[in-house]
Design an enzyme around this catalytic site. Structure first.
Site, PDB file in Angstrom:
ATOM      1  N   TYR A   1      -2.294   8.058  -5.703  1.00 17.34           N
ATOM      2  CA  TYR A   1      -3.573   7.977  -4.987  1.00 17.34           C
ATOM      3  C   TYR A   1      -3.548   8.863  -3.732  1.00 17.34           C
ATOM      4  CZ  TYR A   1      -7.136   6.268  -1.809  1.00 17.34           C
ATOM      5  OH  TYR A   1      -8.172   6.211  -0.914  1.00 17.34           O
TER       6      TYR A   1
ATOM      7  N   HIS B   1      -8.039  -6.331  -1.561  1.00 11.32           N
ATOM      8  CA  HIS B   1      -7.902  -6.175  -0.114  1.00 11.32           C
ATOM      9  C   HIS B   1      -7.803  -7.508   0.608  1.00 11.32           C
ATOM     10  CE1 HIS B   1      -9.746  -2.209  -1.201  1.00 11.32           C
ATOM     11  NE2 HIS B   1      -8.655  -1.854  -0.573  1.00 11.32           N
TER      12      HIS B   1
ATOM     13  N   PHE C   1     -17.744  10.312  -1.599  1.00 10.75           N
ATOM     14  CA  PHE C   1     -17.055   9.014  -1.505  1.00 10.75           C
ATOM     15  C   PHE C   1     -16.525   8.537  -2.856  1.00 10.75           C
ATOM     16  CE2 PHE C   1     -18.524   7.707   2.728  1.00 10.75           C
ATOM     17  CZ  PHE C   1     -19.613   8.548   2.912  1.00 10.75           C
TER      18      PHE C   1
ATOM     19  N   ASP D   1     -24.066   8.501  -8.521  1.00 15.92           N
ATOM     20  CA  ASP D   1     -22.986   7.528  -8.740  1.00 15.92           C
ATOM     21  C   ASP D   1     -22.980   7.162 -10.222  1.00 15.92           C
ATOM     22  OD1 ASP D   1     -21.581   5.291  -6.481  1.00 15.92           O
ATOM     23  OD2 ASP D   1     -21.371   4.999  -8.652  1.00 15.92           O
TER      24      ASP D   1
ATOM     25  N   LYS E   1      -5.594  12.607  -2.932  1.00 11.90           N
ATOM     26  CA  LYS E   1      -6.442  12.894  -1.761  1.00 11.90           C
ATOM     27  C   LYS E   1      -5.909  14.093  -0.979  1.00 11.90           C
ATOM     28  CE  LYS E   1      -9.644   9.711  -1.993  1.00 11.90           C
ATOM     29  NZ  LYS E   1     -11.076  10.014  -1.941  1.00 11.90           N
TER      30      LYS E   1
HETATM   31  N1  UFG Z   1      -1.913  -8.331   1.609  1.00 13.85           N
HETATM   32  C1  UFG Z   1      -1.388  -9.601   1.420  1.00 13.85           C
HETATM   33  N2  UFG Z   1      -1.980 -10.404   0.499  1.00 13.85           N
HETATM   34  C2  UFG Z   1      -3.050 -10.020  -0.253  1.00 13.85           C
HETATM   35  C3  UFG Z   1      -3.590  -8.726  -0.046  1.00 13.85           C
HETATM   36  C4  UFG Z   1      -2.986  -7.905   0.894  1.00 13.85           C
HETATM   37  O1  UFG Z   1      -0.402  -9.981   2.069  1.00 13.85           O
HETATM   38  O2  UFG Z   1      -3.517 -10.802  -1.092  1.00 13.85           O
HETATM   39  C5  UFG Z   1      -1.306  -7.464   2.633  1.00 13.85           C
HETATM   40  C6  UFG Z   1      -0.778  -6.167   2.061  1.00 13.85           C
HETATM   41  O3  UFG Z   1       0.527  -6.314   1.572  1.00 13.85           O
HETATM   42  C7  UFG Z   1      -0.885  -5.249   3.282  1.00 13.85           C
HETATM   43  C8  UFG Z   1      -2.107  -5.785   4.056  1.00 13.85           C
HETATM   44  O4  UFG Z   1      -2.309  -7.104   3.550  1.00 13.85           O
HETATM   45  O5  UFG Z   1       0.239  -5.411   4.079  1.00 13.85           O
HETATM   46  C9  UFG Z   1      -3.364  -4.990   3.809  1.00 13.85           C
HETATM   47  O6  UFG Z   1      -3.516  -4.809   2.409  1.00 13.85           O
HETATM   48  P1  UFG Z   1      -4.835  -4.230   1.750  1.00 13.85           P
HETATM   49  O7  UFG Z   1      -4.612  -4.258   0.258  1.00 13.85           O
HETATM   50  O8  UFG Z   1      -6.022  -4.925   2.290  1.00 13.85           O
HETATM   51  O9  UFG Z   1      -4.890  -2.735   2.282  1.00 13.85           O
HETATM   52  P2  UFG Z   1      -3.798  -1.583   2.190  1.00 13.85           P
HETATM   53  O10 UFG Z   1      -3.279  -1.399   3.575  1.00 13.85           O
HETATM   54  O11 UFG Z   1      -2.817  -1.772   1.123  1.00 13.85           O
HETATM   55  O12 UFG Z   1      -4.711  -0.375   1.670  1.00 13.85           O
HETATM   56  C10 UFG Z   1      -5.383   0.472   2.509  1.00 13.85           C
HETATM   57  C11 UFG Z   1      -6.548   1.092   1.758  1.00 13.85           C
HETATM   58  C12 UFG Z   1      -6.031   1.997   0.668  1.00 13.85           C
HETATM   59  C13 UFG Z   1      -5.051   2.975   1.255  1.00 13.85           C
HETATM   60  C14 UFG Z   1      -3.946   2.252   1.955  1.00 13.85           C
HETATM   61  C15 UFG Z   1      -2.988   3.205   2.616  1.00 13.85           C
HETATM   62  O13 UFG Z   1      -7.369   0.111   1.200  1.00 13.85           O
HETATM   63  O14 UFG Z   1      -7.108   2.695   0.086  1.00 13.85           O
HETATM   64  O15 UFG Z   1      -4.492   1.450   2.968  1.00 13.85           O
HETATM   65  O16 UFG Z   1      -1.729   2.607   2.716  1.00 13.85           O
HETATM   66  F1  UFG Z   1      -4.505   3.728   0.280  1.00 13.85           F
END
Ligand code: UFG
Length: 329
Positions: free
Chosen positions: A139, A187, A71, A29, A143
């Protein structure tokens, strides 16, 4: 011996914690986003870069590597849109160097961390592995490119591989001592828990006008230890020759809306969140929920943690991190 590239990251470190129970593990890493303290002491740790031939040669010459689990990637959708070079450089070009080195040393077993982002905006309730892949950001494309390269390498060079397409990884190890530690954090679950710990003023809900029952996005949250266990089954399938190539989704098969996640966080912690409803975040599909039937049928894997258990484990971690973090490297 198993080489885990990116084993100091969030998901990699949870895999390492499970894998050291069964195998000798070496972690490579560069610590660009990972943390040394997340790596289990029973693993050999090498700080280096998967795109650096010298770093890779040193490992492959010294250790009898049977399989590589990869990873190490940049994984922020928004960042990939503004800085695609970084994503193609780190996620594609550097991975090619790793694969080239594996072939040079005749190491033929590879497990690859892929993503639901390879599907783009699928128009189905439950996403199966044969749904079309139409990623909508660099992204997801980075992948998918590696997935395509792996298929070509399997035909041409006899590479054996398992691709695991993660949905929304969440939660923390049951010990509470390792968990999600991103900077910046984007997230949903860690953001909500940081807010409930008083580390953020409020949380933003990105969009309330999606075509879902409560108007907020639906996602499939999967515990990081469930993900780790799937990797171990995939590794066994490659090492025993049960599988030569495979692609599997890893999800719960259950979708939860942003509002439901926040409510569950409030229930688990007994605290009330301050919520701001804002515009949609660009690039968010309304609903992403996996069918994980294929890996259940072929390798016997299914998710065991519920959303509530995921959040309980993450809450334990965030509280620990708040008190012990300053003393860790
Ligand atoms: N969200 C909010 N407020 C926040 C953060 C997130 O409303 O402060 C919402 C986002 O809009 C989304 C949901 O919560 O609707 C989940 O968001 P995340 O950022 O936690 O996760 P994502 O679904 O965007 O991302 C995940 C993975 C990525 C991958 C993606 C595929 O973490 O690596 O799914 O769409 F690319």
């Amino acid at each position: 011996m198993i080489l885990v590239v990116g084993g100091a990251g969030y998901i990699g470190s949870h895999l390492v914690k499970e894998l050291v129970e069964k195998e000798q593990v070496i972690v490579l890493d560069n610590l660009s986003t990972g943390h040394r303290y997340l790596v289990d002491d029973r693993a050999v740790f090498v700080q280096g870069d998967l795109g650096n031939r010298t770093d890779l040669d040193a490992i492959f010459e010294k250790y009898p590597i049977q399989a590589v689990m990869h990873f190490a990637a940049n994984s922020l959708v928004g960042e990939s849109v503004v800085n695609p070079l970084k994503y193609y450089q780190n996620n594609v070009a550097a991975t090619l160097t790793l694969l080239e080195t594996m072939l040079k040393y005749n190491v033929k077993n590879f497990i690859f961390s892929s993503t639901a982002a390879t599907y783009g905006i699928p128009n189905v309730e439950l996403i199966t592995e044969d749904c079309p892949t139409n990623p909508i950001n660099p992204y997801g494309r980075s992948k998918l490119m590696i997935e395509q390269i792996l298929a070509d390498f399997a035909s041409a060079y006899g590479l054996n591989y398992v691709v695991l397409r993660y949905f929304n990884a969440a939660g923390a190890h049951e010990s509470g001592e390792i968990g999600e530690d991103h900077n910046p954090e984007t997230h949903l679950i860690p953001i909500v828990l940081q807010h409930l710990l008083g580390q953020r003023d409020k949380i933003s809900v990105f969009g309330t006008d999606y075509n879902t029952p409560d108007g907020t996005c639906i996602r499939d949250y999967i515990h990081v230890t469930d993900l780790a266990k799937a990797h171990i089954l995939a590794l066994e399938a490659l090492l025993t020759g049960k599988k030569k190539t495979a692609i599997y989704n890893l999800g719960n098969g259950l979708g939860y809306s942003v509002k439901e996640v926040i409510e569950t966080c409030e229930k688990v912690t007994g605290r009330k969140a301050v919520i701001e409803y804002t515009d949609r975040r660009p690039g968010d599909p309304a609903r992403l929920v996996a069918s994980s039937q294929k890996i259940y049928e072929e390798l016997g894997w299914k998710a065991e943690y519920s959303l509530e258990q995921i959040i309980e484990s993450a809450w334990k971690w965030h509280q620990w991190k708040g008190t012990k973090w300053s003393s860790r490297p």
